[in-house]
Enzyme design. Structure first.
Site, mmCIF file in Angstrom:
data_model
loop_
_atom_site.group_PDB
_atom_site.id
_atom_site.type_symbol
_atom_site.label_atom_id
_atom_site.label_comp_id
_atom_site.label_asym_id
_atom_site.label_seq_id
_atom_site.Cartn_x
_atom_site.Cartn_y
_atom_site.Cartn_z
ATOM 1 N N HIS A 197 -0.060 -1.670 17.395
ATOM 2 C CA HIS A 197 -0.088 -0.335 18.010
ATOM 3 C C HIS A 197 1.101 -0.128 18.931
ATOM 4 O O HIS A 197 1.318 0.960 19.427
ATOM 5 C CB HIS A 197 -1.391 -0.142 18.786
ATOM 6 C CG HIS A 197 -2.583 -0.217 17.893
ATOM 7 N ND1 HIS A 197 -3.344 -1.351 17.770
ATOM 8 C CD2 HIS A 197 -3.122 0.683 17.046
ATOM 9 C CE1 HIS A 197 -4.305 -1.130 16.892
ATOM 10 N NE2 HIS A 197 -4.192 0.094 16.431
ATOM 11 N N GLU B 206 0.789 -1.232 0.000
ATOM 12 C CA GLU B 206 0.000 0.000 0.000
ATOM 13 C C GLU B 206 0.822 1.284 0.000
ATOM 14 O O GLU B 206 0.351 2.339 0.446
ATOM 15 C CB GLU B 206 -1.010 0.015 1.168
ATOM 16 C CG GLU B 206 -1.972 -1.171 1.126
ATOM 17 C CD GLU B 206 -3.012 -1.194 2.255
ATOM 18 O OE1 GLU B 206 -3.311 -0.129 2.815
ATOM 19 O OE2 GLU B 206 -3.511 -2.285 2.555
HETATM 20 N N1 GLN Z 1 -5.323 -2.770 4.677
HETATM 21 C C1 GLN Z 1 -5.235 -1.713 5.638
HETATM 22 C C2 GLN Z 1 -3.808 -1.611 6.126
HETATM 23 O O1 GLN Z 1 -3.181 -2.593 6.280
HETATM 24 C C3 GLN Z 1 -6.144 -1.919 6.810
HETATM 25 C C4 GLN Z 1 -6.100 -0.776 7.779
HETATM 26 C C5 GLN Z 1 -7.139 -0.825 8.865
HETATM 27 O O2 GLN Z 1 -7.736 -1.842 9.115
HETATM 28 N N2 GLN Z 1 -7.362 0.269 9.564
HETATM 29 O O3 GLN Z 1 -3.323 -0.555 6.390
#
Ligand code: GLN
Ligand code: ZN
Length: 763
Positions: free
Chosen positions: A703, A493
């Site tokens: 997190h 991404e």
């Molecule tokens: N595919 C997204 C990521 O990995 C999912 C993010 C989310 O669930 N907030 O960033």
């Protein structure tokens, strides 16, 4: 004369001044006095923006959170910060985020490193408050200084200040008893503090106090309903008038209760509960004010002022001086000022109103009521033109989209075969090992990625060079995953700024503001994209990237999409059609993307629905309706594929136990969820409900910078295997790895892969 007032104003600042000042202070780059001065400047500016109102709110400003401030006003500080030195503001930051500014932590040994308070969503908004903490011994004591100061400041500007506080019942309702004791038992202890606070206001000569009791729009049991009676009986007969404010929904079975409270006025959210106004008038004592929330405080659309006046004028004739008008709720939930937007398309801009514009609308309504529509003829005509333009605009209404929408039927949301048959075909096709490993989609957004993106935005990098840079990042992510030995890869991404904005930018029917920020929590803001028109997809949005990533490996590559419900819940949405309709439109657009990915040879497609739960209505009685169209939208998106194509979804909120049946109904082949922080406690849902498909309970809390050990992951997976058949388990992190660093991610995933190997051996 109708009286105008406002329930609360956004405090973050039109240019997010408060955010930047807070972050500077926390980093030790400015002094506490500078931060406080900025707060005072913002308050002064915001009151100035509200100066046309009969009453302005005071005490709605908070450096971090208004619920946290209320805890300090009531002297309800968690034990762990009670003996700290120094300024109360630093202490409030410690409660909120575990620490204050570096410089304020000079007593490091005694005053820093406390646990941050729990944070949760404010009703059904995207604002998060710091949960008040109670136990059986909680005592309260009044600190009115903040409110007294803010009332004084507003008055110094020549304004009629109406202090705003959270009411005693809602305050208790919002909090959490850490020892599981009964919160309501604290009511007799908290009421004298409220009484003393009202006496303070009376002594200051305050005319009206706004006491927020939004808990009244939720389903309350008899004890909580009684608490309202007890509380307001105890607070009656103070020498200051009280307006009880409700918002975000209908009062329904609590309407009679609210009308009977011995107070001087009631605020009702007429955007959500307009049909309760007649009943409220019938039930309120005829000395009581009725404040009607006529301007939507939750969206960014211009109000239809003429239509509003059509129903408001008879009310005004009926109530006369007793009628107050206001936005439906605090304007905290909308951006500050539309005038900041210079790049926004002129048509779309003419349809919008942010906080400042909403108050101007309120002013027009009041003038029309008090002096007749002729007195504001120009403003009304201008408003009518904008409303008409939006209603008929071809940019909003797309006949082709309407036609596809009309063709939706049950077959669209149905897979070709049942899960068991699909699963066999997929297993044969993918040939994955037991306990397959994967990640949730994003890999670290490195400084290089951010740099390339900002260069591209500023024009310093052209589109081709930008794409090349992103492709290099994708290659890197694929290389890393291959050397880690993951089974199902992702492209990482890199090219996505945000999981909703990325799709919104490529869909027809979306607009973006530059400064449309809304506070989410503390210094964090979100800028929701504006869904203004029928949604269509001019061309494929992700295929090129996924194809490129797939070409870099022989392992299966997941296609990665954001689902319709999440896109909807994280946007400002249309008010001219039900949310379900917008959601179905998004579903059709993303469905086409799913099918394009499948055609391009992508065998696994993940459709994230991180925000599915956020859309749940406040009242449980309305959950089913929402879940019905939300699940249907997901199914339309996902289920057009062949049996051999494996659909994944991902959700990352706690507590999905109560909607597990709906989640199962989505019929994804695989779901990955967040569970590691609670040590798999979230899987309790599976004791009573046999989830039918495959599941990847998160084993790495993304997190936290901590690296989970192989043994820890094995333990977590073994716990999961007690509830879910091992052959249906996946091994994956809790969520995307975007916010982490590669140095953390690599060892964590090494341990994860090693844990999967260990599990396979012991199986
Ligand atoms: N595919 C997204 C990521 O990995 C999912 C993010 C989310 O669930 N907030 O960033
Ligand atoms: Zn997630």
């Amino acid at each position: 004369m109708a009286t105008t007032h406002n329930l609360g104003f956004p405090r973050i600042g039109a240019r997010r001044e408060l955010k930047f000042a807070l972050e500077k202070y926390w980093k030790n780059e400015s002094s506490r006095d500078e931060l406080k001065a900025l707060g005072a400047t913002l308050r002064a500016r915001h009151w100035h923006e509200q100066a046309g109102l009969d009453y302005v709110p005071a005490g709605d400003f908070a450096f971090y959170d208004q619920v946290l401030d209320m805890s300090f006003t009531l002297g309800n500080l968690p034990e762990r910060v009670r003996n700290f030195h120094g300024d109360a503001l630093d202490n409030s930051f410690r409660v909120a985020r575990g620490r204050s500014a570096q410089g304020a932590e000079e007593h490091a040994a005694c005053c820093s490193g406390v646990a941050a308070g729990e944070m949760t969503k404010w009703f059904d908004t995207n604002y998060h408050y710091i949960v008040p903490e109670f136990d059986a011994n909680t005592q309260f004591s009044l600190d009115a200084s903040r409110l007294i100061e803010q009332v004084g400041e507003a008055r110094a500007q020549g304004l009629n200040a109406k202090p705003v506080i959270i009411g005693p019942v809602t305050y208790l309702w919002l909090g959490k008893a850490k020892d599981d004791s009964d919160k309501l038992a604290l009511l007799p202890r908290i009421l004298p503090v409220y009484a003393a606070l009202l006496d303070h206001f009376a002594a200051l000569g305050v005319d009206w106090v706004q006491i927020d009791e939004p808990a009244l729009v939720t389903e309350l049991d008899a004890r909580w309903r009684d608490a309202f009676v007890t509380a307001y009986d105890a607070l009656s007969a103070r020498r200051v008038r009280v307006l009880v404010a409700t918002y975000f929904g209908q009062l329904q079975e609590n309407l009679a209760l609210a009308c009977k409270l011995p107070v001087d006025g009631l605020h009702i959210d007429a955007i959500n509960a307009r049909d309760e106004i007649e009943q409220a008038i019938a039930q309120l004592p005829d000395t009581s004010m009725l404040s009607v929330g006529v301007i939507n405080g939750r969206n960014i659309w211009k109000s239809d002022l003429n239509a509003t006046l059509d129903w408001l004028e008879p009310l005004h004739r009926q109530l006369g001086e007793r009628l107050w008008i206001a936005p439906s709720c605090s304007l905290l939930h909308v951006p500050v000022d539309l005038n900041s937007e210079v790049k926004l398309d002129a048509d779309i801009k003419s349809w919008l109103a942010f906080a400042v514009q909403k108050l101007a609308e309120l002013g027009v309504l009041a003038q029309a009521l008090n002096q007749g529509r002729a007195a504001v003829a120009n403003a009304l005509a201008e408003n009518a033109a904008a409303i008409a333009n939006r209603r008929t605009s071809q940019r909003v209404h797309n006949p082709a989209v309407q036609a596809s929408l009309a063709k939706i039927d049950a077959s669209l949301g149905k897979r070709q075969s049942a899960y068991a048959q699909r699963a066999d075909k997929q297993a044969a096709m993918l040939a994955l090992p037991a306990f397959p490993t994967t990640t949730i989609g994003s890999f670290p957004q490195t400084p290089e990625i951010r740099h390339a993106r900002s260069q591209f935005k500023s024009g310093a990098l052209d589109a081709a060079a930008y794409r090349q840079a992103m492709k290099e990042e994708i290659t890197r992510a694929v290389r890393e995953q291959e050397s880690l030995g993951l089974d199902v890869l992702v492209h990482g991404e890199a090219e996505r700024n945000d999981m909703v904005e990325y799709f919104g930018e490529q869909l027809e029917g979306y607009a973006f503001s530059e400064f449309g920020w809304v506070q989410s929590y503390g210094s964090r803001c979100v800028k929701p994209p504006i869904l203004f028109g029928d949604i269509s997809r001019p061309k494929a949005m992700t295929v090129e990237w996924i194809e490129y990533a797939a070409s870099q490996t022989s392992k299966p590559m997941k296609g990665m999409l954001t689902g319709p419900v999440t896109i909807l819940n994280w946007s400002f949405v249309r008010d001219d059609q039900p949310r379900s309709v917008s959601c179905h439109q998004l579903a059709l657009a993303i469905r086409d993307e799913v099918l394009d990915l499948e055609r391009a040879g992508v065998r696994i497609i993940q459709i994230d629905e991180a925000a599915l739960r956020e859309g749940l209505p406040l009242r449980r009685s309305q959950w089913n309706d929402y879940l019905r169209w939300a699940v249907e939208s997901f199914r339309i998106t996902a289920n057009g594929v062949k049996d051999e194509t494996q659909i994944h979804t991902h959700m990352c909120y706690s507590e999905f136990n109560d909607i597990i049946a709906s989640i199962a109904d989505m019929d994804a082949d695989v779901i990955t969820i967040e569970t590691s922080r609670s040590d798999m406690e979230l899987l309790d849902a599976f004791d009573d409900f046999a989830y039918p498909n495959q599941i990847g309970p998160g084993v790495y809390d993304i997190h936290s910078p901590n690296i989970p050990s192989r043994e820890h992951i094995v333990d977590l997976m073994k716990k999961a295997a007690e509830r879910i058949p091992a052959e249906r388990l996946w091994v994956n992190p809790d969520c995307g790895l975007k916010t982490r660093q590669w140095e953390e991610v690599i060892p964590a995933l090494q341990n994860m892969v090693a844990a999967a190997h260990a599990l396979r051996q012991s199986a």
